[in-house]
Scaffold this active site. Sequence first.
Site, PDB file in Angstrom:
ATOM      1  N   ARG A 122       0.817  -1.231   0.000  1.00  0.00           N
ATOM      2  CA  ARG A 122       0.000   0.000   0.000  1.00  0.00           C
ATOM      3  C   ARG A 122       0.849   1.280   0.000  1.00  0.00           C
ATOM      4  O   ARG A 122       0.393   2.331   0.426  1.00  0.00           O
ATOM      5  CB  ARG A 122      -0.968   0.020   1.175  1.00  0.00           C
ATOM      6  CG  ARG A 122      -1.975  -1.098   1.138  1.00  0.00           C
ATOM      7  CD  ARG A 122      -3.231  -0.742   1.900  1.00  0.00           C
ATOM      8  NE  ARG A 122      -4.199  -1.804   1.763  1.00  0.00           N
ATOM      9  CZ  ARG A 122      -4.288  -2.844   2.593  1.00  0.00           C
ATOM     10  NH1 ARG A 122      -3.472  -2.935   3.618  1.00  0.00           N
ATOM     11  NH2 ARG A 122      -5.206  -3.755   2.403  1.00  0.00           N
ATOM     12  N   LYS A 144       4.061  11.708 -11.232  1.00  0.00           N
ATOM     13  CA  LYS A 144       3.278  10.837 -12.126  1.00  0.00           C
ATOM     14  C   LYS A 144       4.003   9.505 -12.274  1.00  0.00           C
ATOM     15  O   LYS A 144       5.187   9.476 -12.627  1.00  0.00           O
ATOM     16  CB  LYS A 144       3.103  11.477 -13.504  1.00  0.00           C
ATOM     17  CG  LYS A 144       2.029  12.538 -13.546  1.00  0.00           C
ATOM     18  CD  LYS A 144       1.775  12.963 -14.980  1.00  0.00           C
ATOM     19  CE  LYS A 144       0.730  14.055 -15.060  1.00  0.00           C
ATOM     20  NZ  LYS A 144       0.587  14.587 -16.437  1.00  0.00           N
ATOM     21  N   GLU A 186      11.698  18.739 -24.215  1.00  0.00           N
ATOM     22  CA  GLU A 186      11.010  19.139 -22.983  1.00  0.00           C
ATOM     23  C   GLU A 186      11.670  20.394 -22.393  1.00  0.00           C
ATOM     24  O   GLU A 186      10.993  21.266 -21.844  1.00  0.00           O
ATOM     25  CB  GLU A 186      11.014  18.002 -21.954  1.00  0.00           C
ATOM     26  CG  GLU A 186      10.258  16.750 -22.371  1.00  0.00           C
ATOM     27  CD  GLU A 186       8.726  16.881 -22.323  1.00  0.00           C
ATOM     28  OE1 GLU A 186       8.203  17.915 -21.853  1.00  0.00           O
ATOM     29  OE2 GLU A 186       8.046  15.929 -22.770  1.00  0.00           O
ATOM     30  N   LYS A 226       8.762  23.381 -13.192  1.00  0.00           N
ATOM     31  CA  LYS A 226       7.871  22.243 -12.943  1.00  0.00           C
ATOM     32  C   LYS A 226       7.441  22.209 -11.482  1.00  0.00           C
ATOM     33  O   LYS A 226       6.267  21.953 -11.170  1.00  0.00           O
ATOM     34  CB  LYS A 226       8.548  20.924 -13.348  1.00  0.00           C
ATOM     35  CG  LYS A 226       7.602  19.755 -13.162  1.00  0.00           C
ATOM     36  CD  LYS A 226       7.741  18.653 -14.152  1.00  0.00           C
ATOM     37  CE  LYS A 226       6.607  17.644 -13.961  1.00  0.00           C
ATOM     38  NZ  LYS A 226       6.728  16.454 -14.745  1.00  0.00           N
ATOM     39  N   GLU A 236      -3.312  17.924 -11.881  1.00  0.00           N
ATOM     40  CA  GLU A 236      -3.583  18.335 -13.256  1.00  0.00           C
ATOM     41  C   GLU A 236      -5.038  18.715 -13.491  1.00  0.00           C
ATOM     42  O   GLU A 236      -5.680  18.255 -14.438  1.00  0.00           O
ATOM     43  CB  GLU A 236      -3.163  17.216 -14.222  1.00  0.00           C
ATOM     44  CG  GLU A 236      -2.988  17.709 -15.647  1.00  0.00           C
ATOM     45  CD  GLU A 236      -2.320  16.669 -16.546  1.00  0.00           C
ATOM     46  OE1 GLU A 236      -1.232  16.203 -16.226  1.00  0.00           O
ATOM     47  OE2 GLU A 236      -2.926  16.357 -17.578  1.00  0.00           O
ATOM     48  N   ARG A 240      -1.315  22.596 -14.347  1.00  0.00           N
ATOM     49  CA  ARG A 240      -0.366  21.545 -14.766  1.00  0.00           C
ATOM     50  C   ARG A 240      -0.541  21.164 -16.226  1.00  0.00           C
ATOM     51  O   ARG A 240       0.381  20.650 -16.857  1.00  0.00           O
ATOM     52  CB  ARG A 240      -0.500  20.314 -13.847  1.00  0.00           C
ATOM     53  CG  ARG A 240       0.580  19.287 -14.095  1.00  0.00           C
ATOM     54  CD  ARG A 240       0.692  18.250 -13.001  1.00  0.00           C
ATOM     55  NE  ARG A 240       1.763  17.315 -13.305  1.00  0.00           N
ATOM     56  CZ  ARG A 240       2.291  16.450 -12.441  1.00  0.00           C
ATOM     57  NH1 ARG A 240       1.841  16.400 -11.206  1.00  0.00           N
ATOM     58  NH2 ARG A 240       3.266  15.651 -12.803  1.00  0.00           N
ATOM     59  N   ASN A 244       1.688  20.109 -20.802  1.00  0.00           N
ATOM     60  CA  ASN A 244       1.357  19.278 -21.960  1.00  0.00           C
ATOM     61  C   ASN A 244       1.452  20.048 -23.276  1.00  0.00           C
ATOM     62  O   ASN A 244       1.004  19.548 -24.315  1.00  0.00           O
ATOM     63  CB  ASN A 244      -0.050  18.698 -21.810  1.00  0.00           C
ATOM     64  CG  ASN A 244      -0.120  17.730 -20.657  1.00  0.00           C
ATOM     65  OD1 ASN A 244       0.798  16.958 -20.428  1.00  0.00           O
ATOM     66  ND2 ASN A 244      -1.201  17.790 -19.892  1.00  0.00           N
ATOM     67  N   HIS A 247       2.001  18.266 -26.533  1.00  0.00           N
ATOM     68  CA  HIS A 247       1.852  16.823 -26.302  1.00  0.00           C
ATOM     69  C   HIS A 247       0.598  16.235 -26.938  1.00  0.00           C
ATOM     70  O   HIS A 247       0.594  15.072 -27.335  1.00  0.00           O
ATOM     71  CB  HIS A 247       1.856  16.518 -24.807  1.00  0.00           C
ATOM     72  CG  HIS A 247       3.227  16.602 -24.191  1.00  0.00           C
ATOM     73  ND1 HIS A 247       3.983  17.757 -24.222  1.00  0.00           N
ATOM     74  CD2 HIS A 247       3.992  15.684 -23.542  1.00  0.00           C
ATOM     75  CE1 HIS A 247       5.143  17.543 -23.617  1.00  0.00           C
ATOM     76  NE2 HIS A 247       5.172  16.295 -23.189  1.00  0.00           N
ATOM     77  N   HIS A 251       1.329  13.454 -29.492  1.00  0.00           N
ATOM     78  CA  HIS A 251       0.957  12.058 -29.254  1.00  0.00           C
ATOM     79  C   HIS A 251       0.602  11.353 -30.570  1.00  0.00           C
ATOM     80  O   HIS A 251       0.921  10.170 -30.772  1.00  0.00           O
ATOM     81  CB  HIS A 251      -0.227  12.036 -28.270  1.00  0.00           C
ATOM     82  CG  HIS A 251      -0.650  10.665 -27.898  1.00  0.00           C
ATOM     83  ND1 HIS A 251      -1.953  10.322 -27.675  1.00  0.00           N
ATOM     84  CD2 HIS A 251       0.056   9.537 -27.743  1.00  0.00           C
ATOM     85  CE1 HIS A 251      -2.023   9.041 -27.400  1.00  0.00           C
ATOM     86  NE2 HIS A 251      -0.821   8.538 -27.417  1.00  0.00           N
ATOM     87  N   HIS A 264       9.761  10.349 -27.951  1.00  0.00           N
ATOM     88  CA  HIS A 264       8.743  11.233 -27.374  1.00  0.00           C
ATOM     89  C   HIS A 264       9.110  12.700 -27.663  1.00  0.00           C
ATOM     90  O   HIS A 264       8.271  13.496 -28.082  1.00  0.00           O
ATOM     91  CB  HIS A 264       8.671  10.977 -25.862  1.00  0.00           C
ATOM     92  CG  HIS A 264       7.752  11.889 -25.118  1.00  0.00           C
ATOM     93  ND1 HIS A 264       6.386  11.818 -25.218  1.00  0.00           N
ATOM     94  CD2 HIS A 264       8.012  12.912 -24.263  1.00  0.00           C
ATOM     95  CE1 HIS A 264       5.834  12.746 -24.452  1.00  0.00           C
ATOM     96  NE2 HIS A 264       6.804  13.423 -23.864  1.00  0.00           N
TER      97      HIS A 264
HETATM   98  N1  GLY Z   1       4.903  15.372 -17.994  1.00  0.00           N
HETATM   99  C1  GLY Z   1       3.881  16.250 -17.656  1.00  0.00           C
HETATM  100  C2  GLY Z   1       3.547  16.268 -16.206  1.00  0.00           C
HETATM  101  O1  GLY Z   1       4.285  15.771 -15.394  1.00  0.00           O
HETATM  102  O2  GLY Z   1       2.512  16.771 -15.859  1.00  0.00           O
END
Ligand code: GLY
Length: 363
Positions: A122, A144, A186, A226, A236, A240, A244, A247, A251, A264
Amino acid sequence: MKTLTVALPGREYNIHIQSGLMDRAGEHIRTVCPRARRLAVVTDSNVAPLYFQRVERSLTAAGFAVHGIVVPAGESSKSLEMLGRLYGEMLDFGLSRTDAVVALGGGVVGDLAGFAAATVLRGVDLVQIPTTLLAQVDSSVGGKTAIDLPAGKNLAGAFWQPKLVLMDPNCLNTLSDRIFSDGMAEVIKYGCIRDGEFFRLLNDCGSRAGVMERIEQVLYTCCAIKADIVGTDERESGLRMLLNFGHTIGHAFEVAGNYEKWTHGQAVAVGMLWAARLGAALGVTPESVEDEIAALLTQFELPHHIPCPRDVMERAVCRDKKRGDGGIRVVLLESVGSARTEEMAMADLLARLEVLHERQVKV
Ligand code: GLY
């Protein structure tokens, strides 16, 4: 050493940036995990021969028992099967709730090990030691974690913030040019969305060697942007989404290349140009911005164009996680250094993309 703090409601963690930090991982981890006795270090078959022994030596010297788990390098390791293997090895090793998982590698290792840390017993502490530029400026920060499912990439995961992120810029010297460029997309994105001066600094750097001369500053600036964004919007729900930029359309290029032909970063690079074009068509982005971004992409050997059939682009955009009922939030630039999101009807976005697609085919 440069240090910055990611401050979330009720908790915070540090990012340390310093050449040679890998050899001092043990002492830094001891500070944030004072009760831990065991560390499961997840790494991959590319990174293990380069760095595992050095990290292990430092961790052992700090009094930790270490178990290394080496997964095959590549996206295919972000699977349910590999996650199951990690759980098994961690439990056989005797990992307990007060112990920790260390992710030593690039984005795949960080995502996989992060999700294992979020869910085994957990949830146990996680330390990220990112070894690629992409992982250092993006995936190791912000919590993430995910694995891929047969239905698509990153479809099972968790927000699980690390206790600590250790960045050793020396690791970047062993990256191929292609993987260094992957991360540069990035890096350029941060300049686009938040910091015009940083964008100009990257222009002055002009090449991989130029970036490496100022690497601590480059990593610090990206992570500070960031950290600031994630500190405001961890899940997000708003701000946040700016991360993107490039992106959503990017994608589609990843899909078009079956996630193999293009990195990427290459897909995001072209996605940023499309987003600039879209912004110009909507009257949000000045026309000159596309050329400014394109010029910087060239300096870092990133593409301006990736072939992508219209239907592939449409399907990828329609599946985007940022879509809602009939609408989608797109990230647009008001200038280099300033971004905002705009809610668009999906039908409107698709129509705009169709026009851009046709124009591109004619050029
Ligand atoms: N890679 C985008 C984020 O971490 O929100």
